[in-house]
Write an enzyme that holds these catalytic residues in place. Structure first.
Site, PDB file in Angstrom:
ATOM      1  N   ASP A   1       0.809  -1.443   0.004  1.00 46.14           N
ATOM      2  CA  ASP A   1      -0.211  -0.076   0.185  1.00 46.14           C
ATOM      3  C   ASP A   1       1.425   1.512  -0.290  1.00 46.14           C
ATOM      4  O   ASP A   1       2.111   1.026   0.793  1.00 46.14           O
ATOM      5  CB  ASP A   1      -0.908  -0.431   1.348  1.00 46.14           C
ATOM      6  CG  ASP A   1      -1.559  -1.121   1.662  1.00 46.14           C
ATOM      7  OD1 ASP A   1      -1.911  -1.496   0.636  1.00 46.14           O
ATOM      8  OD2 ASP A   1      -2.302  -1.605   2.206  1.00 46.14           O
TER       9      ASP A   1
HETATM   10  N1  URA Z   1      -0.995  -5.753   3.986  1.00 42.54           N
HETATM   11  C1  URA Z   1      -1.606  -4.523   3.656  1.00 42.54           C
HETATM   12  O1  URA Z   1      -2.615  -4.004   4.767  1.00 42.54           O
HETATM   13  N2  URA Z   1      -1.478  -3.615   3.215  1.00 42.54           N
HETATM   14  C2  URA Z   1       0.645  -4.120   2.848  1.00 42.54           C
HETATM   15  O2  URA Z   1       0.655  -3.457   1.977  1.00 42.54           O
HETATM   16  C3  URA Z   1       0.658  -5.253   2.662  1.00 42.54           C
HETATM   17  C4  URA Z   1       0.416  -6.023   3.603  1.00 42.54           C
END
Ligand code: URA
Length: 243
Positions: free
Chosen positions: A107
């Site tokens: 993310d």
């Molecule tokens: N899980 C999440 O919520 N975000 C990420 O970036 C990776 C795993």
């Protein structure tokens, strides 16, 4: 190692110019193969065996690149975005000529281990859901994380869309107003870690991936920094892909 390729393709792949440009460069006598000036850019050469020089500079040919980045927050793990900077914007031009892409996604606010490569076959196989490559995250969670939570993660957690996650390993490092945990999951659903905690009414404040399979984030890399994977590290990922 036994493959021969057209000279203009070898040099083109390494970013030395287009086919047309390379034809001119070769005609100008600027390219040597095994010490001899060549005059045709269409000749076939084994780039792993022959010594190729352009303008006196040795060409270290390779088809694939494998980079480990410590992804910083506020950049997107994609090849293009019309609003935010992407992880590719952090790479040196000498890597961009290989057309790399991030292997999987983190993310925008997640930090940590991201592999960037142009090896599509490897990426496809490593990311295949049937591979269940363990991914380990360090997370800061609002409020207390308890032994009951550890049990829930072990049993599998039902997410907002009804999907029940595979068993995962939650380790509490510190429990308090803000808890620190390490979590290993064996799949990669969209926003998975955040959604797992949300299902238990908890919020992830900070998330950083620290390992994928047996590949660990090189902690000497500051956010935004990257380096090439060592041969051993590349083998580690490929082994996983074959198992
Ligand atoms: N899980 C999440 O919520 N975000 C990420 O970036 C990776 C795993």
């Amino acid at each position: 190692m036994g493959k021969t390729l057209r000279l203009d393709r070898i040099l083109g792949n390494m970013g030395y110019g287009t086919r047309k440009e390379l034809k001119k460069i070769v005609r100008a006598g600027l390219v040597k193969v095994d010490g001899e000036v060549v005059n045709k850019s269409s000749i076939h050469v084994n780039p792993y065996v022959s010594i190729i020089e352009i303008n006196g500079e040795r060409v270290n040919y390779r088809e694939y690149i494998y980079l480990m980045m410590n992804k910083p927050p506020n950049v997107i793990s994609a090849t293009y975005d019309n609003v935010h900077r992407t992880v590719l914007d952090l790479l040196d031009e000498k890597y961009l000529v290989f057309n790399p892409f991030p292997m999987g996604r983190l993310d925008i606010d997640t930090e940590g281990l991201l592999i960037i490569t142009n090896d599509g076959k490897m990426a496809h196989e490593v990311l295949s859901p049937k591979n269940h490559i363990p991914k380990t995250y360090c997370a800061h969670i609002e409020g207390k994380v308890t032994d009951e939570d550890v049990e829930e993660f072990k049993k599998g957690i039902v997410l907002d869309d009804g999907y029940k996650t595979l068993s995962s390993e939650l380790n509490i490092l510190e429990s308090g107003d803000i808890s620190k945990v390490e979590l290993t999951i064996y799949e990669g659903k969209f926003h998975q870690v955040k959604r797992m905690f949300k299902a238990l009414d908890k919020e992830v404040l900070y998330l950083k991936r620290i390992a994928m399979g047996s590949l660990k984030l090189d902690e000497s890399l500051k956010p935004g920094e990257y380096r090439e994977l060592t041969k051993l590290e590349i083998m580690t990922i490929k082994e996983k892909e074959e198992s």
